[in-house]
Every structure is written in C-alpha cells, then in structure tokens.
Design a protein around this motif. Structure first.
Motif, mmCIF file in Angstrom:
data_model
loop_
_atom_site.group_PDB
_atom_site.id
_atom_site.type_symbol
_atom_site.label_atom_id
_atom_site.label_comp_id
_atom_site.label_asym_id
_atom_site.label_seq_id
_atom_site.Cartn_x
_atom_site.Cartn_y
_atom_site.Cartn_z
ATOM 1 N N ILE A 179 0.730 -1.139 -0.064
ATOM 2 C CA ILE A 179 -0.128 -0.063 0.032
ATOM 3 C C ILE A 179 0.854 1.074 -0.003
ATOM 4 O O ILE A 179 0.472 2.212 -0.466
ATOM 5 N N GLY A 180 1.904 1.143 0.609
ATOM 6 C CA GLY A 180 2.931 2.410 0.749
ATOM 7 C C GLY A 180 3.230 3.018 -0.705
ATOM 8 O O GLY A 180 2.901 4.373 -0.943
ATOM 9 N N TYR A 233 -1.538 9.617 -3.310
ATOM 10 C CA TYR A 233 -2.515 10.537 -2.912
ATOM 11 C C TYR A 233 -1.813 11.418 -1.777
ATOM 12 O O TYR A 233 -2.149 12.874 -1.938
ATOM 13 N N VAL A 234 -0.806 11.081 -1.247
ATOM 14 C CA VAL A 234 0.097 12.192 -0.327
ATOM 15 C C VAL A 234 0.777 12.994 -1.252
ATOM 16 O O VAL A 234 1.133 14.053 -1.119
ATOM 17 N N TYR A 238 5.990 14.771 5.575
ATOM 18 C CA TYR A 238 5.313 13.825 4.933
ATOM 19 C C TYR A 238 6.177 13.003 3.804
ATOM 20 O O TYR A 238 6.088 11.850 3.783
ATOM 21 N N ALA A 239 7.078 13.766 3.122
ATOM 22 C CA ALA A 239 8.018 12.805 2.402
ATOM 23 C C ALA A 239 8.955 12.121 3.044
ATOM 24 O O ALA A 239 9.116 10.853 2.696
ATOM 25 N N MET A 240 9.234 12.458 4.189
ATOM 26 C CA MET A 240 10.280 11.363 5.101
ATOM 27 C C MET A 240 9.380 10.570 5.559
ATOM 28 O O MET A 240 9.855 9.268 5.525
ATOM 29 N N GLY A 241 8.205 10.814 6.232
ATOM 30 C CA GLY A 241 7.279 9.611 6.726
ATOM 31 C C GLY A 241 6.809 8.564 5.539
ATOM 32 O O GLY A 241 6.848 7.465 5.879
ATOM 33 N N GLN A 242 6.844 9.165 4.220
ATOM 34 C CA GLN A 242 6.197 8.207 3.189
ATOM 35 C C GLN A 242 7.379 7.472 2.851
ATOM 36 O O GLN A 242 7.395 6.101 2.245
ATOM 37 N N VAL A 245 1.597 6.972 13.190
ATOM 38 C CA VAL A 245 2.683 5.947 12.703
ATOM 39 C C VAL A 245 3.696 6.457 11.761
ATOM 40 O O VAL A 245 4.771 6.179 12.100
ATOM 41 N N SER A 246 3.017 7.000 10.618
ATOM 42 C CA SER A 246 4.042 7.397 9.525
ATOM 43 C C SER A 246 4.765 8.690 9.908
ATOM 44 O O SER A 246 6.157 8.637 9.566
#
Length: 453
Positions: free
Chosen positions: A24-25, A32-33, A216-220, A380-381
């Motif tokens: 899913i990642g 979507y992110v 968000y990019a780091m978490g992704q 989590v992310s």
C-alpha cells in the motif's frame, strides 16, 4: 536462540522484503500524499529520503537481524544485554500493531472492490466513482466484514511460516504486479491531457514546498520501505550468513522507487485527463482505477486482475507487519505460531474497528482535526516511524562495534572500506540530524529556511 526457519533463496528474501516495502505504501499511499502535497517537489524529496536515509537504514536493520539471527526484540537484547535498547524492538512491534490496525481497513476496501469486480459491479457508464467510494467506506457493516476477511487471509499465510507461507506467495505475486502496472500506464498515458498529469508528478514546483511537505515525504519514505519499525530486522534474521546484505538492500530500494514511479505514471495522467482532483485523499486510487479501466476494452477484466494483484501486494505488506509481532511472541518456537497468529490477528481487528468506522459511525470524532483513520496514519508514519529510525541510527553506531558492522556490511560484497565509511558517517551523524530537524520542527525553522531560498 537461532530462528528455526530461513528463506530458501536470496530472491525469495528480496521479493518478500520488497513485497513488505511496496504494498500500500507505494501503490495506494504515495499517489494521494503526492497529490495533497503538491506533486513533483514532494516526489523528488521522497526519492532523496529513500536513497540517502531509507537505504542506509534498511541496511542497518539487515545488519541487526542477520548478525543475531533473532527476531526484533531479542536481536536488540542480544546486541546490548542488560540495557533497555530492546525497547526499540518493542516500539517496532507496537508500531506494526497500530499500522496493521488501520492498514487492514484499506485492505478491506480492496477486498470489497475485488468482490464487486468479480460480479461486474464496478465499471458502469455515467457512474460517479468518487460517490461510489464514499458510499462504500460509509457502510459500517460492509467495511468491518471486509477488514475481518483481509486479516483472516493475513493470519492464515503467516501461520504457515516463512517458506511455505510468505515466501511462496511473494514469488508469484510481485512479478505479476509489474505486468499489470505497465498495462495500466500505457492506457493512462494515451488519454487526452495525460501529459499535464505527468508534469504535475515529475516536474517539481519548489514554491509548493513547506516543512509539512518535507515531514510527509520523510514519513512516506519510511512507510514505503518499512524501516523504523524493525520489520526488516525480523525478515533479515531468516537470511543465510552466506548472502550479501548490500545487494538485497539496493534491490529493494530500487524496486520500491520503480513501483512508486509506475504508480504515479498510472494515476496522475488519468487524474488530469478525467478532470479529477489530485488532492482527493485516501480514495484517489479507488476513484481513478475504475475511471481508467472504463476507457479500456475488456476493462472490467483488467480491473479485476489489477485489484487481485493490488490485494496481494497489500497482503505481502500485511504479512511482514504481522510476522514481526508473531515472531516476537513465539521467539523461534514454531509450535506456537498458529495459535498466536490468530490471537494477535483478533486483537488487531478489534483495535482497527474505530478506523474502519471513521467514515461512518465515528465520522464526527476528530483527533487534532483528523478522523481516527487519518490520526492513526499520522501517528505511525510521521511520529513513531521517524522516532524508530532515530533510535536505530543511534543504536547501530553506538552499541555495535565498528568491526562487526564493517564485517556484516561488506561481507560477500565487492565494495571497499570507503563505502562502509560513508554509510557509517550517514548513520551516525546525518540521519539523526535530519530526523531531529524535520521531526522536531516545532518552531517553524524549516519554513523560514525554505522561505529564504
């Protein structure tokens, strides 16, 4: 105690680990992110984090797992006895538990769409696919039943163990996913106005970058590569000492970035061609896929095939999350595997129910302006995973001898001492600094730096 099972081959390990990373990642979450965070600039930052932070971290987790041949919690305890560093493994187990609790909700959505596809109930002329998606996830009974079905499949495979469960399934499904992706991309790129979507995805607009974009990019990147939660510690503990660690790490990162590129090229050209909103959110994929396959001859058949493979890719990630939890409980005693796989699966299902009902019964419950599903995802992310990454980078460079690290990293590799020196420097200094600056950007320092440039 040495783990009782090992991967039967290096390719089995790579495909299983890549399945954990991709899922899913890369396929569901990245598009979507990326859409929410402005497109190309986000994707570029995601690539940089994957290469310069994700890859070294992936290799570090491989070192911890393969050197000890133990699951996550026991691996840290073995390397640093009489200390509390084993809590990194416990943090990973907790994170995977929470992650799988809402991840299984998305898996349930895919189960629903796959079931509809079997009976030809998705593609239809004049249908508003966004409305269909909202109605689907707004049905409380349907989403809970689907989440349960997804977890049952996950539990059954993990209960079979490594060779006969996770590895066997991954060897078949991962190659098939690439083939279906190429079919989808070809059609998506031939739609009218498709190039606008390609520009949105691949042409960086640096004016859109904010500290949130970077966070968000780091978490992704961490989410996509499954690093920071010690999943790869557990997976690499099943890897033979005769295998190189660098080659699998390179293969997994490359495959993950390639799938992320394919996902973007499949989704965003169609988004712009069909006049959809790139910042649609979690439902983006479920809205775009039917709309694209609606434009293809025998689209219902192709959509069903893609949903099947998407479901399986999602399951391979779920396998890894459940495996780290189960392995930490059974600790090599395979006689306990089936029993605890079902017990843990049941607990995850119960904890995931609020996330499943975030778009229906619990829609009005907000946590820091986010519904329960989005709040769990953010926790989590963007908090637990970066925290895990920070702790692992500190642990590896300060609690494992440099000679042991050098031996593990360079074993069966053609790379020399200079490559190890660069890796060690990144792990010891760069990664902690980046995590602290991005993760703890409470005062808006990043935004001020971005504005300056």
């Amino acid at each position: 105690m040495r783990t009782t099972e090992q991967w039967s081959s290096k390719i089995g390990f790579i495909l299983s680990a890549a399945g954990s990373a991709i899922g899913i990642g890369a396929i569901w979450k990245l598009p979507y992110v990326t859409g929410i965070n402005g497109g190309g600039a986000f994707f570029l930052i995601f690539i940089l984090f994957s290469l310069f932070i994700g890859f070294p971290l992936l290799l570090a987790e491989f070192v911890i797992g393969r050197s000890t041949q133990k699951e996550a919690v026991s691996a840290y305890r073995s390397l640093a006895p009489t200390t509390n560093w084993h809590w990194i493994g416990k943090l990973g187990v907790l994170t995977c538990f929470l992650l799988l609790s809402f991840y299984s909700v998305i898996g349930g959505w895919i189960v629903i769409y796959f079931a509809k596809g079997l009976f030809g109930g998705i593609i239809s002329e004049g249908v508003d696919y966004a409305l269909v998606f909202n109605e689907t996830i707004g049905n409380p009974i349907l989403v809970i039943v689907a989440q349960f079905a997804f977890l049952i499949i996950t539990v059954l495979v993990v209960s079979k163990g490594i060779k006969n469960g996770i590895e066997k399934v991954s060897k078949i499904l991962m190659p098939a996913l690439f083939i279906l992706f190429f079919i989808l991309i070809i059609r998506s790129l031939t739609l009218d106005n498709a190039m606008e979507g390609v520009k949105f995805f691949l042409a960086p607009d640096f004016s859109s970058i904010t500290s949130q974009t970077i966070l968000y990019a780091m978490g992704q990147a961490f989410f996509s590569l499954s690093v920071g939660v010690s999943v790869m510690v557990t997976y690499s503990s099943y890897l033979s000492k005769k295998e190189s660690l660098i080659q699998p790490a390179i293969s997994i990162v490359t495959m993950n970035l390639f799938i992320a590129l394919l996902a973007g090229l499949a989704i965003f050209p169609a988004v712009f061609a069909l006049d959809l909103e790139p910042a649609e959110g979690p439902g983006l994929l479920f809205v775009v896929l039917p709309a694209v396959f609606d434009q293809i001859m025998f689209g219902e058949v192709f959509l069903l095939g893609f949903l099947a493979l998407f479901l399986f890719a999602t399951l391979t990630s779920a396998f890894s999350m459940l495996e780290i939890i189960v392995a930490s409980v059974v600790k090599g005693n395979e006689a306990k595997r089936t029993k605890f796989s079902f017990i843990i699966g049941a607990l995850i299902f119960a904890v995931g129910i609020p996330s499943a009902l975030s778009y229906s019964v619990f829609a009005d419950i907000l946590i820091f302006s986010k519904n329960i599903f989005d709040a769990a995802d953010y926790l989590v992310s963007n908090i637990l995973m970066p925290l895990g990454v920070l702790l692992i980078s500190i642990f590896v460079t300060r609690k494992i001898s440099k000679s042991t690290l050098r031996e593990e990293v360079l074993q069966h590799s053609r790379l020399g001492a200079s490559a190890f020196t660069i890796w060690f420097f990144i792990m010891k200094y760069i990664i902690p600094l980046v995590i602290i600056v991005v993760f703890l950007d409470i005062t808006g320092i990043l935004d001020k730096i971005i504005e300056f440039f």
